[in-house]
Design a protein around this motif. Structure first.
Motif, PDB file in Angstrom:
ATOM      1  N   GLU A 124       0.820  -1.211   0.000  1.00  0.00           N
ATOM      2  CA  GLU A 124       0.000   0.000   0.000  1.00  0.00           C
ATOM      3  C   GLU A 124       0.854   1.261   0.000  1.00  0.00           C
ATOM      4  O   GLU A 124       0.566   2.223  -0.720  1.00  0.00           O
ATOM      5  CB  GLU A 124      -0.927  -0.002   1.212  1.00  0.00           C
ATOM      6  N   ALA A 125       1.905   1.262   0.829  1.00  0.00           N
ATOM      7  CA  ALA A 125       2.779   2.432   0.886  1.00  0.00           C
ATOM      8  C   ALA A 125       3.459   2.674  -0.455  1.00  0.00           C
ATOM      9  O   ALA A 125       3.567   3.814  -0.922  1.00  0.00           O
ATOM     10  CB  ALA A 125       3.824   2.251   1.987  1.00  0.00           C
ATOM     11  N   TYR A 126       3.893   1.606  -1.103  1.00  0.00           N
ATOM     12  CA  TYR A 126       4.527   1.719  -2.414  1.00  0.00           C
ATOM     13  C   TYR A 126       3.555   2.288  -3.447  1.00  0.00           C
ATOM     14  O   TYR A 126       3.896   3.178  -4.234  1.00  0.00           O
ATOM     15  CB  TYR A 126       5.028   0.341  -2.857  1.00  0.00           C
ATOM     16  N   LEU A 127       2.312   1.784  -3.439  1.00  0.00           N
ATOM     17  CA  LEU A 127       1.329   2.241  -4.404  1.00  0.00           C
ATOM     18  C   LEU A 127       0.914   3.692  -4.149  1.00  0.00           C
ATOM     19  O   LEU A 127       0.601   4.423  -5.089  1.00  0.00           O
ATOM     20  CB  LEU A 127       0.101   1.315  -4.374  1.00  0.00           C
ATOM     21  N   GLU A 128       0.895   4.101  -2.885  1.00  0.00           N
ATOM     22  CA  GLU A 128       0.592   5.498  -2.573  1.00  0.00           C
ATOM     23  C   GLU A 128       1.648   6.426  -3.163  1.00  0.00           C
ATOM     24  O   GLU A 128       1.328   7.481  -3.724  1.00  0.00           O
ATOM     25  CB  GLU A 128       0.488   5.681  -1.061  1.00  0.00           C
TER      26      GLU A 128
END
Length: 337
Positions: A124-128
């Motif tokens: 999720e952090a990467y996609l954000e």
């Protein structure tokens, strides 16, 4: 080649979304497990192999799910319509289709538990970060610049988005616009169209956004497999909600982050509040949820993974389908206004 046709109204309604949801990423990850991987995924695949010594084999009566996750996604999107299908189709044919769908769900749940759930926070952090970078492209050059730079193999010209590798078809958005979302595990083609194609249904275009070697180094940090599972304690979706609520948010924001309905998010927050893991306060017309010290203690001490639950022997096929996929947060089917 897929050709997606945009009008001015469609361009105005095109938007970015952080993720298509855990279920879609799980389907893409299953497809990736059956193929050769680039060095960026080698560490992930090695870790997954220790949790899945025998990778689940999904079968769809010869439909070739392993070669094309789109077939699997189609079965998933039909998971809410088994009861209606049983009424409209001959009983034996409907039962056979439902049994096939249940086999798909059972294997997919294993992939979620072993290959996605342990890394979901990092994903999720990467996609954000990926979405923020794409958002800056929109700010600098508009939606046209975003569409022109989605992927090196995707072409944007004359208000038509051309995507190689998919079925040869023309898709008209009919003033619905398009939700664009990056994907970590989409690897077999530059982009994949998902979501409802019926009139008024929201269309989502997941586009490949694989990590480079530097970002992959932190993305696949191995979770603590020896600790007790938070997912086993409170359920996978509630565990995901608890992790999201490290940062205070509303019920609708929580639903969006988890890819579930607002009603579902409300039910999960009620249980978490009753068990003392979150607090809820109202500010005028806004309800805000925050993790309590007890909830933080659970999050800091326990990773989020568990073995998939099994349906009860007496469960009907549609009930078994829903039970098996219950551990994977589901996407919300939205309709354009």
């Amino acid at each position: 080649m897929q050709r997606i046709h945009f009008t001015a109204a469609d361009i105005a309604k095109t938007r970015l979304r952080t993720t298509a949801g855990p279920l879609i990423e799980t389907a893409f990850a299953y497809g990736l497990l059956g193929r050769g991987v680039t060095p960026a995924y080698a560490r992930w695949r090695k870790q997954v192999a220790t949790r899945l010594p025998a990778w689940p084999r999904l079968r769809s009566g010869g439909l070739g799910v392993g070669g094309d996750p789109e077939v699997l996604l189609r079965l998933i999107e039909q998971s809410g319509t088994e009861d209606r299908a049983a009424q409209d189709a001959p009983q034996q044919d409907a039962l056979a289709a439902q049994l096939s769908a249940y086999r798909e769900a059972a294997g997919l749940s294993e992939v979620w538990q072993a290959a996605i759930a342990p890394y979901w926070d990092h994903i999720e952090a990467y996609l954000e970060v990926e979405c923020e970078a794409r958002g800056r492209v929109v700010m600098a050059g508009g939606v046209g610049s975003l569409l022109a730079t989605l992927h090196p193999r995707i072409t944007w010209r004359s208000q038509i988005l051309e995507i190689p590798g998919g079925p040869d078809e023309d898709i008209y958005l009919d003033r619905r616009g398009l939700a664009l979302t990056p994907s970590v595990f989409l690897n077999h083609r530059p982009a994949q169209l998902t979501g409802g194609r019926s009139e008024g249904g929201e269309l989502v275009l997941a586009f490949a956004a694989p990590p480079d070697a530097q970002r992959a180094a932190s993305l696949w940090d191995a979770p603590d497999d020896d600790a007790q599972s938070l997912g086993a304690l409170v359920g996978q979706t509630r565990a995901a909600a608890l992790r999201v609520l490290r940062a205070t948010c509303t019920t609708s924001q929580l639903a969006h982050r988890l890819g579930i309905s607002a009603a579902g998010a409300s039910q999960h927050t009620t249980v978490l509040r009753q068990t003392g893991l979150i607090t809820t306060r109202r500010i005028r017309n806004t309800v805000l949820h925050t993790v309590t010290p007890l909830g933080l203690a659970l999050l800091d001490g326990l990773p989020m993974r568990s073995a998939p639950d099994r349906p009860s022997p007496g469960a009907t096929v549609p009930e078994a389908w829903r039970h098996t996929l219950d551990g994977i947060p589901r996407p919300v089917v939205q309709h354009a206004s």
